[in-house]
Motif scaffolding. Structure first.
Motif, PDB file in Angstrom:
ATOM      1  N   VAL A 413       0.842  -1.207   0.000  1.00 23.39           N
ATOM      2  CA  VAL A 413       0.000   0.000   0.000  1.00 23.39           C
ATOM      3  C   VAL A 413       0.874   1.251   0.000  1.00 23.39           C
ATOM      4  CG1 VAL A 413      -1.668   1.327   1.346  1.00 23.39           C
ATOM      5  CG2 VAL A 413      -1.974  -1.135   1.080  1.00 23.39           C
ATOM      6  N   MET A 414       1.899   1.282   0.839  1.00 21.76           N
ATOM      7  CA  MET A 414       2.755   2.460   0.916  1.00 21.76           C
ATOM      8  C   MET A 414       3.584   2.644  -0.353  1.00 21.76           C
ATOM      9  SD  MET A 414       2.302   4.390   3.416  1.00 21.76           S
ATOM     10  CE  MET A 414       3.749   5.396   3.158  1.00 21.76           C
ATOM     11  N   THR A 415       4.005   1.549  -0.987  1.00 22.82           N
ATOM     12  CA  THR A 415       4.745   1.672  -2.251  1.00 22.82           C
ATOM     13  C   THR A 415       3.897   2.376  -3.297  1.00 22.82           C
ATOM     14  OG1 THR A 415       6.108  -0.283  -1.835  1.00 22.82           O
ATOM     15  CG2 THR A 415       5.830   0.393  -4.124  1.00 22.82           C
ATOM     16  N   ASP A 416       2.635   1.993  -3.408  1.00 22.74           N
ATOM     17  CA  ASP A 416       1.746   2.617  -4.394  1.00 22.74           C
ATOM     18  C   ASP A 416       1.478   4.080  -4.051  1.00 22.74           C
ATOM     19  OD1 ASP A 416       1.688   0.271  -5.740  1.00 22.74           O
ATOM     20  OD2 ASP A 416      -0.395  -0.246  -5.298  1.00 22.74           O
ATOM     21  N   ILE A 417       1.265   4.385  -2.774  1.00 23.13           N
ATOM     22  CA  ILE A 417       0.976   5.767  -2.369  1.00 23.13           C
ATOM     23  C   ILE A 417       2.176   6.665  -2.656  1.00 23.13           C
ATOM     24  CG2 ILE A 417       0.573   7.276  -0.387  1.00 23.13           C
ATOM     25  CD1 ILE A 417      -1.171   5.085   0.819  1.00 23.13           C
ATOM     26  N   VAL A 418       3.378   6.234  -2.245  1.00 22.33           N
ATOM     27  CA  VAL A 418       4.577   7.048  -2.424  1.00 22.33           C
ATOM     28  C   VAL A 418       4.894   7.225  -3.903  1.00 22.33           C
ATOM     29  CG1 VAL A 418       7.072   7.121  -2.050  1.00 22.33           C
ATOM     30  CG2 VAL A 418       5.551   6.499  -0.172  1.00 22.33           C
ATOM     31  N   SER A 419       4.776   6.155  -4.685  1.00 19.23           N
ATOM     32  CA  SER A 419       5.062   6.252  -6.115  1.00 19.23           C
ATOM     33  C   SER A 419       4.105   7.214  -6.801  1.00 19.23           C
ATOM     34  CB  SER A 419       4.968   4.861  -6.764  1.00 19.23           C
ATOM     35  OG  SER A 419       5.898   3.967  -6.192  1.00 19.23           O
ATOM     36  N   ASP A 420       2.836   7.160  -6.440  1.00 18.55           N
ATOM     37  CA  ASP A 420       1.846   8.045  -7.045  1.00 18.55           C
ATOM     38  C   ASP A 420       2.111   9.502  -6.667  1.00 18.55           C
ATOM     39  OD1 ASP A 420      -0.491   8.736  -8.488  1.00 18.55           O
ATOM     40  OD2 ASP A 420      -1.670   8.725  -6.648  1.00 18.55           O
ATOM     41  N   PHE A 421       2.389   9.760  -5.391  1.00 19.87           N
ATOM     42  CA  PHE A 421       2.660  11.137  -4.937  1.00 19.87           C
ATOM     43  C   PHE A 421       3.949  11.671  -5.571  1.00 19.87           C
ATOM     44  CE2 PHE A 421       0.172  11.126  -0.652  1.00 19.87           C
ATOM     45  CZ  PHE A 421      -1.003  10.999  -1.375  1.00 19.87           C
ATOM     46  N   ALA A 422       4.975  10.811  -5.693  1.00 19.11           N
ATOM     47  CA  ALA A 422       6.256  11.248  -6.255  1.00 19.11           C
ATOM     48  C   ALA A 422       6.089  11.692  -7.704  1.00 19.11           C
ATOM     49  CB  ALA A 422       7.287  10.136  -6.158  1.00 19.11           C
ATOM     50  N   ARG A 423       5.240  11.020  -8.457  1.00 22.21           N
ATOM     51  CA  ARG A 423       4.994  11.433  -9.840  1.00 22.21           C
ATOM     52  C   ARG A 423       4.310  12.797  -9.901  1.00 22.21           C
ATOM     53  NH1 ARG A 423       4.031   5.794 -10.541  1.00 22.21           N
ATOM     54  NH2 ARG A 423       1.841   6.084  -9.942  1.00 22.21           N
ATOM     55  N   GLN A 424       3.419  13.068  -8.950  1.00 20.52           N
ATOM     56  CA  GLN A 424       2.678  14.325  -8.975  1.00 20.52           C
ATOM     57  C   GLN A 424       3.531  15.524  -8.578  1.00 20.52           C
ATOM     58  OE1 GLN A 424      -1.231  14.271  -7.062  1.00 20.52           O
ATOM     59  NE2 GLN A 424      -1.264  12.050  -7.180  1.00 20.52           N
ATOM     60  N   ALA A 433       5.527  13.684   1.971  1.00 23.33           N
ATOM     61  CA  ALA A 433       5.214  13.421   3.376  1.00 23.33           C
ATOM     62  C   ALA A 433       4.063  14.285   3.863  1.00 23.33           C
ATOM     63  CB  ALA A 433       6.454  13.660   4.237  1.00 23.33           C
ATOM     64  N   LEU A 434       4.047  15.557   3.482  1.00 24.72           N
ATOM     65  CA  LEU A 434       2.985  16.456   3.938  1.00 24.72           C
ATOM     66  C   LEU A 434       1.637  16.040   3.342  1.00 24.72           C
ATOM     67  CD1 LEU A 434       2.410  18.938   5.627  1.00 24.72           C
ATOM     68  CD2 LEU A 434       2.878  20.349   3.623  1.00 24.72           C
ATOM     69  N   SER A 435       1.607  15.627   2.087  1.00 28.38           N
ATOM     70  CA  SER A 435       0.366  15.164   1.473  1.00 28.38           C
ATOM     71  C   SER A 435      -0.172  13.946   2.204  1.00 28.38           C
ATOM     72  CB  SER A 435       0.603  14.834  -0.005  1.00 28.38           C
ATOM     73  OG  SER A 435       1.017  15.968  -0.723  1.00 28.38           O
ATOM     74  N   TYR A 436       0.701  13.024   2.518  1.00 27.36           N
ATOM     75  CA  TYR A 436       0.288  11.821   3.244  1.00 27.36           C
ATOM     76  C   TYR A 436      -0.249  12.174   4.623  1.00 27.36           C
ATOM     77  CZ  TYR A 436       0.669   7.191   5.395  1.00 27.36           C
ATOM     78  OH  TYR A 436       0.405   6.011   6.045  1.00 27.36           O
ATOM     79  N   ARG A 437       0.425  13.105   5.302  1.00 32.96           N
ATOM     80  CA  ARG A 437       0.005  13.499   6.643  1.00 32.96           C
ATOM     81  C   ARG A 437      -1.354  14.199   6.630  1.00 32.96           C
ATOM     82  NH1 ARG A 437       0.493  11.624  11.234  1.00 32.96           N
ATOM     83  NH2 ARG A 437      -1.734  11.728  10.938  1.00 32.96           N
ATOM     84  N   LEU A 438      -1.591  15.043   5.628  1.00 35.38           N
ATOM     85  CA  LEU A 438      -2.834  15.816   5.570  1.00 35.38           C
ATOM     86  C   LEU A 438      -3.960  15.071   4.864  1.00 35.38           C
ATOM     87  CD1 LEU A 438      -1.416  19.381   4.751  1.00 35.38           C
ATOM     88  CD2 LEU A 438      -2.010  18.406   6.975  1.00 35.38           C
ATOM     89  N   GLY A 439      -3.667  13.918   4.274  1.00 38.93           N
ATOM     90  CA  GLY A 439      -4.717  13.130   3.641  1.00 38.93           C
ATOM     91  C   GLY A 439      -5.213  13.693   2.324  1.00 38.93           C
TER      92      GLY A 439
END
Length: 605
Positions: A413-424, A433-439
């Protein structure tokens, strides 16, 4: 010293005495009883020489080193077996403690008695304090020991030296300070207070807590605000004497502790950490690298796990109340929203459980875990588990965590979340990290989110942890890791200047000119040619260091090579959060449009 026309010189001259005991003071402090003995000896010598006049106290202070806190009794070999002050009596003012030698006055600051006698204020200190509406807050911070004239030094009220000596720089009871600032001296690379400094800090906080409560009474019922962004005081917000301070924390205490530890790198300069010290920032991962998990994604995940700071013994079984309701669980603090988003993307909503087998074939979940979804009861219980994470109404056990959210699934789950955020956000670790923290996604971050000081501190901590995680990946278990914290501060200044220059120019097509103007502010001249030509300058100038283009930090300079559509190339200053500045501010340009990309970091001016 002259008396009745004759000069009296003690057996040990003033200068020799001063030099001898100054070195001892630097080692472990000058004892109050030694000073008293010297005064009595000098006065007795004067009387025996026939003098009737007494030597004023101010003359003794002029010759002797200023007193520090009491460091205990010296032994014949010159050692001291106790360091730091004893209990500081809160019934006594700072001026009283200076008079007793428990604290040291810095410079020519005048005592409270002198101010009273000179009419600088005409009422007792206690009544002055009672007139204030709110009690003062207390802040604690590290300060560079070599910069005694810096602003942080001049703004402080107390300074704790490396051997635990307390200096009074600005008596808060004379200045009526709204914030009482404590500065702890540190050497280059020092990340933790020494035991003597910690003891003195605890005693000073206890004294200040009692002193403030004594003057403000009921106004302190909710605690005295303590601003300790580097976590230098006791972890629970209590001083060594047990006086309670209140903190203004936004995150879990475990996360706040990790942010404090990262904040200690601010201004620490250059230093070295052993592999064991680096490992202490991270929880242990027991899942091998997954099939679609790159090294950079692994490092980003390590940084986010370290910020959540899960239970060290069983990180994958961590259960923690969410700050906005529900639960945050596992090694990364996953929530129901994270799991529902991942399920929706991979198996759809309502879920198509047959796709779980596909995830098993891709290595994202174990085949044994996927086989359980063939039982409709297990599938229903799994959805109930996720819903319970959202509501937090039913207790969840560690057995439930291992059954419904095994460690392999957490990592997937975290691999997919981080990979998706990193592309954006073009790999900006702080934004991830801030996006993950703030949802929310990086694209949904508002200017208020990015500019909030606490969020900025969180994002900086993520970037530092990411750098440590990357260094750990490239090091051997027995090799130390070197770090330099001056670079990030310089990068932030460079990025801020780049924004100012870009807004002043507000043009298109003059990127090289904009970057040259920015760097000229930092004493960098001699950059010639078009944008792509600047690569040659940055390659040979020792003030710049080549860095990984995929791991940019604010202030990094990126050079894009020539291409058919861009015959002059491009040069920019990276601002963070997927933004760049040159002769205007825009989203970070895409490397695919140019003939190569190179990144440089300014490491000195």
């Amino acid at each position: 010293m002259r008396d009745n026309g004759r000069y009296f010189v003690p057996p040990l001259g003033f200068e020799q005495y001063r030099q001898q005991h100054q070195s001892q003071s630097d080692a472990c402090g000058l004892l109050q009883n030694e000073a008293s003995w010297l005064k009595q000896t000098l006065r007795g010598a004067l009387q025996s020489a026939g003098g009737e006049r007494s030597l004023p106290e101010s003359n003794f202070r002029r010759f002797l080193p200023p007193f520090s806190i009491d460091h205990g009794q010296h032994q014949p070999d010159g050692r001291s077996h106790h360091h730091g002050p004893g209990e500081l009596d809160s019934r006594k003012s700072v001026a009283d403690l200076i008079g007793e030698g428990r604290m040291r006055r810095y410079g020519s600051q005048r005592s409270a008695d002198h101010c009273l006698s000179d009419g600088l204020f005409m009422e007792p200190l206690e009544s002055l304090h009672r007139r204030a509406e709110r009690p003062p807050s207390v802040s604690v911070m590290f300060g560079d020991a070599s910069r005694s004239t810096s602003r942080e030094h001049n703004d402080a009220n107390f300074e704790i030296g490396k051997f635990g000596r307390i200096k009074v720089l600005n008596d808060p009871e004379l200045n009526q300070s709204k914030e009482i600032r404590i500065k702890i001296d540190r050497e280059a690379g020092q990340l933790f207070a020494t035991p003597r400094q910690q003891h003195s800090l605890n005693q000073l906080l206890g004294y200040l807590g009692d002193r403030i409560r004594r003057h403000f009474g009921a106004a302190c019922d909710n605690g005295i605000r303590l601003d300790d962004q580097q976590g230098l005081s006791d972890g629970d917000g209590r001083s060594g004497s047990g006086r309670k301070f209140s903190r203004n924390d936004r995150f879990h205490s475990e996360t706040e502790d990790q942010i404090h530890r990262m904040n200690r790198f601010d201004g620490a300069g250059h230093g070295r950490l052993s592999r064991r010290e680096v490992d202490d920032y991270f929880s242990r991962r027991t899942v091998p690298q997954q099939r679609d998990e790159s090294k950079s994604v692994m490092a980003a995940k390590e940084a986010m796990s370290a910020l959540f700071n899960p239970d060290r013994r069983s990180p994958y079984d961590t259960l923690r109340p969410g700050l906005s309701g529900g639960l945050e669980v596992g090694r990364y603090g996953l929530t129901a929203d994270h799991l529902n988003g991942w399920l929706s993307k991979n198996i759809g909503l309502p879920p198509d459980w047959q796709k779980i087998q596909t995830l098993a074939n891709e290595g994202k979940v174990s085949p044994r875990f996927a086989d359980q979804f063939q039982n409709p009861n297990f599938a229903g219980e799994f959805l109930g588990f996720v819903d319970n994470l959202r509501t937090g109404q039913q207790p969840i056990s560690r057995l439930d965590m291992r059954r419904f959210l095994p460690k392999e699934l957490q990592e997937a789950v975290m691999t997919d979340i981080v990979s998706d955020f990193a592309r954006q956000c073009r790999g900006d670790m702080g934004a991830i990290a801030l996006s993950y923290r703030l949802g929310r996604s990086p694209e949904q971050l508002s200017a208020a989110d990015i500019n909030d000081p606490r969020n900025q501190s969180y994002a900086r901590s993520a970037q530092r942890l990411y750098g440590l995680a990357q260094s750990r990946q490239m090091s051997t278990p027995d090799s130390p890791l070197e770090y330099s914290c001056d670079r990030s501060e310089l990068g932030q200044r460079l990025a801020a200047e780049a924004v100012r220059t870009a807004r002043q120019m507000d043009s298109i097509g003059w990127c090289a000119r904009g970057v040259k103007r920015t760097l000229r502010r930092f004493g960098v001249d001699g950059i010639e040619g078009h944008a792509a030509d600047t690569k040659e300058f940055f390659d040979r100038d020792r003030r710049f260091q080549r860095v990984d283009i995929n791991h940019l930090q604010p202030g990094d300079i990126v050079v894009r090579g020539r291409s058919r559509g861009h015959r002059y190339g491009h040069v920019l200053v990276y601002l963070g959060n997927g933004m760049e500045a040159s002769d205007h501010v825009q989203r970070l340009s895409k490397a695919a449009k140019y003939g190569g990309s190179w990144a440089y970091r300014m490491v000195s001016t």
